[in-house]
Structures are given as structure tokens and as C-alpha cells.
Design a protein around this motif. Sequence first.
Motif, PDB file in Angstrom:
ATOM      1  N   LYS A   1     -26.926 -11.783  50.392  1.00 23.20           N
ATOM      2  CA  LYS A   1     -25.838 -10.849  50.721  1.00 23.20           C
ATOM      3  C   LYS A   1     -24.649 -11.571  51.360  1.00 23.20           C
ATOM      4  CE  LYS A   1     -28.919  -6.940  51.309  1.00 23.20           C
ATOM      5  NZ  LYS A   1     -29.604  -6.058  52.266  1.00 23.20           N
ATOM      6  N   ASN A   2     -24.879 -12.805  51.800  1.00 20.15           N
ATOM      7  CA  ASN A   2     -23.826 -13.582  52.464  1.00 20.15           C
ATOM      8  C   ASN A   2     -23.466 -14.810  51.617  1.00 20.15           C
ATOM      9  OD1 ASN A   2     -22.060 -14.146  54.624  1.00 20.15           O
ATOM     10  ND2 ASN A   2     -23.534 -15.557  55.513  1.00 20.15           N
ATOM     11  N   SER A   3     -23.295 -14.609  50.321  1.00 26.19           N
ATOM     12  CA  SER A   3     -22.933 -15.689  49.383  1.00 26.19           C
ATOM     13  C   SER A   3     -23.948 -16.825  49.367  1.00 26.19           C
ATOM     14  CB  SER A   3     -21.549 -16.250  49.710  1.00 26.19           C
ATOM     15  OG  SER A   3     -20.590 -15.240  49.689  1.00 26.19           O
ATOM     16  N   GLY A   4     -25.212 -16.505  49.616  1.00 25.32           N
ATOM     17  CA  GLY A   4     -26.272 -17.514  49.553  1.00 25.32           C
ATOM     18  C   GLY A   4     -26.367 -18.381  50.786  1.00 25.32           C
ATOM     19  N   LYS A   5     -25.705 -17.990  51.874  1.00 26.20           N
ATOM     20  CA  LYS A   5     -25.671 -18.809  53.084  1.00 26.20           C
ATOM     21  C   LYS A   5     -26.115 -17.999  54.294  1.00 26.20           C
ATOM     22  CE  LYS A   5     -21.640 -21.128  51.213  1.00 26.20           C
ATOM     23  NZ  LYS A   5     -20.207 -21.367  51.370  1.00 26.20           N
TER      24      LYS A   5
ATOM     25  N   ASN B   1     -20.934 -25.253  58.238  1.00 24.91           N
ATOM     26  CA  ASN B   1     -19.839 -24.382  57.814  1.00 24.91           C
ATOM     27  C   ASN B   1     -18.534 -24.845  58.445  1.00 24.91           C
ATOM     28  OD1 ASN B   1     -19.811 -23.350  60.460  1.00 24.91           O
ATOM     29  ND2 ASN B   1     -20.898 -21.484  59.898  1.00 24.91           N
ATOM     30  N   ASP B   2     -17.456 -24.127  58.182  1.00 27.73           N
ATOM     31  CA  ASP B   2     -16.141 -24.545  58.679  1.00 27.73           C
ATOM     32  C   ASP B   2     -16.028 -24.451  60.202  1.00 27.73           C
ATOM     33  OD1 ASP B   2     -16.198 -21.788  58.653  1.00 27.73           O
ATOM     34  OD2 ASP B   2     -14.248 -21.545  57.707  1.00 27.73           O
ATOM     35  N   LYS B   3     -16.965 -23.769  60.846  1.00 23.79           N
ATOM     36  CA  LYS B   3     -16.994 -23.691  62.313  1.00 23.79           C
ATOM     37  C   LYS B   3     -17.927 -24.751  62.905  1.00 23.79           C
ATOM     38  CE  LYS B   3     -16.170 -18.740  62.208  1.00 23.79           C
ATOM     39  NZ  LYS B   3     -16.763 -17.426  62.411  1.00 23.79           N
ATOM     40  N   LEU B   4     -18.362 -25.689  62.041  1.00 23.33           N
ATOM     41  CA  LEU B   4     -19.276 -26.771  62.419  1.00 23.33           C
ATOM     42  C   LEU B   4     -20.614 -26.259  62.952  1.00 23.33           C
ATOM     43  CD1 LEU B   4     -16.778 -29.308  63.988  1.00 23.33           C
ATOM     44  CD2 LEU B   4     -17.669 -29.254  61.670  1.00 23.33           C
ATOM     45  N   GLN B   5     -21.066 -25.149  62.388  1.00 25.52           N
ATOM     46  CA  GLN B   5     -22.383 -24.612  62.690  1.00 25.52           C
ATOM     47  C   GLN B   5     -23.338 -25.014  61.574  1.00 25.52           C
ATOM     48  OE1 GLN B   5     -21.284 -20.437  62.620  1.00 25.52           O
ATOM     49  NE2 GLN B   5     -21.640 -20.280  64.822  1.00 25.52           N
ATOM     50  N   GLU B   6     -24.615 -25.172  61.958  1.00 26.58           N
ATOM     51  CA  GLU B   6     -25.629 -25.411  60.924  1.00 26.58           C
ATOM     52  C   GLU B   6     -25.596 -24.237  59.963  1.00 26.58           C
ATOM     53  OE1 GLU B   6     -29.480 -27.521  62.774  1.00 26.58           O
ATOM     54  OE2 GLU B   6     -29.101 -25.503  63.516  1.00 26.58           O
ATOM     55  N   GLU B   7     -25.671 -24.552  58.681  1.00 25.07           N
ATOM     56  CA  GLU B   7     -25.658 -23.506  57.672  1.00 25.07           C
ATOM     57  C   GLU B   7     -26.745 -23.822  56.662  1.00 25.07           C
ATOM     58  OE1 GLU B   7     -22.000 -21.280  55.869  1.00 25.07           O
ATOM     59  OE2 GLU B   7     -22.212 -23.232  54.903  1.00 25.07           O
ATOM     60  N   PHE B   8     -27.506 -22.822  56.316  1.00 24.43           N
ATOM     61  CA  PHE B   8     -28.587 -22.980  55.358  1.00 24.43           C
ATOM     62  C   PHE B   8     -28.164 -22.269  54.082  1.00 24.43           C
ATOM     63  CE2 PHE B   8     -30.159 -23.572  59.542  1.00 24.43           C
ATOM     64  CZ  PHE B   8     -31.090 -24.588  59.434  1.00 24.43           C
TER      65      PHE B   8
ATOM     66  N   ASN C   1     -32.248 -23.836  42.548  1.00 20.15           N
ATOM     67  CA  ASN C   1     -33.481 -23.357  41.916  1.00 20.15           C
ATOM     68  C   ASN C   1     -33.876 -21.970  42.418  1.00 20.15           C
ATOM     69  OD1 ASN C   1     -33.614 -25.740  40.505  1.00 20.15           O
ATOM     70  ND2 ASN C   1     -35.024 -26.709  41.931  1.00 20.15           N
ATOM     71  N   VAL C   2     -33.626 -21.701  43.686  1.00 18.21           N
ATOM     72  CA  VAL C   2     -33.934 -20.368  44.226  1.00 18.21           C
ATOM     73  C   VAL C   2     -32.966 -19.342  43.648  1.00 18.21           C
ATOM     74  CG1 VAL C   2     -33.968 -18.964  46.323  1.00 18.21           C
ATOM     75  CG2 VAL C   2     -34.982 -21.225  46.350  1.00 18.21           C
ATOM     76  N   ARG C   3     -31.689 -19.685  43.604  1.00 18.44           N
ATOM     77  CA  ARG C   3     -30.711 -18.756  43.019  1.00 18.44           C
ATOM     78  C   ARG C   3     -31.069 -18.437  41.575  1.00 18.44           C
ATOM     79  NH1 ARG C   3     -27.078 -22.373  45.550  1.00 18.44           N
ATOM     80  NH2 ARG C   3     -26.391 -23.060  43.490  1.00 18.44           N
ATOM     81  N   ASP C   4     -31.485 -19.463  40.814  1.00 14.94           N
ATOM     82  CA  ASP C   4     -31.898 -19.240  39.425  1.00 14.94           C
ATOM     83  C   ASP C   4     -33.133 -18.355  39.360  1.00 14.94           C
ATOM     84  OD1 ASP C   4     -29.786 -20.830  38.628  1.00 14.94           O
ATOM     85  OD2 ASP C   4     -31.027 -22.597  38.220  1.00 14.94           O
TER      86      ASP C   4
END
Length: 189
Positions: free
Chosen positions: A47-51, A86-93, A98-101
Amino acid sequence: MAMIFLVIAIALAIGGSVGSMVYIAGNKQKQIDNKIPNRQVVEMAEKNSGKITVSQLSSMINISSGDARAKLYSMLSSGIFEYGMNDKLQEEFVLCKNVRDALKNNTDINTTAYQNPKSKEINDSQVIKLAAKSNGRLTTASLSMKSGISVDKSQEILNNLQDKGIFDIQVTNNGAIVYQLIDTDLIES
């Protein structure tokens, strides 16, 4: 003699404590994994563009930041997420391709078919070709990024090739270690 028994008793106490902490940490991770299904986290990321970030997961399902971090790192190690900032220099997962597919094809994400291989292989020739395409220069981070192998594996490979006389090591002004191809005829323009 009493001193030897004291040393042995202390060693056993420390060993038992470490073993207990490892056991407790393992149980804590199992509790987190049972409490928060992978599918739920993947759907939130979708829901958050895969992030997703630790703070987002923490607030979305009302768990501690520590538990959210443990869950995301567990999913990272199993190949569901890739790590980034991310652009705020936070860890982003970020959900791996392969999961998206798998999600597009309605595949169960709890199967291992979607996961990234744990250990990719790259041979010396491939590393040299990557360097040749990069003006003859590679860092451990750039090799890791371009090949999909771990930074530790990248470091090991580059050190081995440097030992074999393929690369020379240079240190930039900011302290970065760069591996430079010695045979400049290989560099692609």
C-alpha cells in the motif's frame, strides 16, 4: 585449587547466561513472527509503493520499534525485503522484485519460490568485466550493488583479486578504498 574451581564456576555461569540470552532472543523472534504474519507486513508495504520503515510498521500495528525492527530484519534475511534508505535517511525496507512478481501472480509469499537466493556466486571474470565497465574502478559497495552479493563477499573477492595482482588499492581523499584494475587495456571507453 579453589581458584580453579572459582574460574570454572564463573565460566559456566557466563556460558549459561549467554546460552539463555540466545534462547530467549530466538523465542522472542518466534513470538514476533507468530504475532505479525509476513503477509500482513507485505500488504502494508504494498500500500506504500512496496516500501516500509520501522516507524511505519510500529505505528500501523501498534508494536514497539524494537519488535518492528526485528520483524523487518527477519524478513530482510529471508529475502522478502531489500534494504535501503529513504530521502529522510531512514532505514527503508523495499519489497524485492521476486515478491512483487509473486504477488502479481497470486503466489503464496510463504513459499520459498519467490525469495532471493541466499548466496549468489560471481566469478573473477565477471568482477573484472564489471570493473572494466566502471572505468576500471570498483569499491566493495559498488561490487555488492552491481552483482547482488553481500558486502562481505565483495570485500573477500576484491581482496583475493588484489592479492593475485589484478587490482591495485587506492584510498580516496574521503578515505574510501577503491580497487583499480592494473591492466588498463581492459577498461571500456
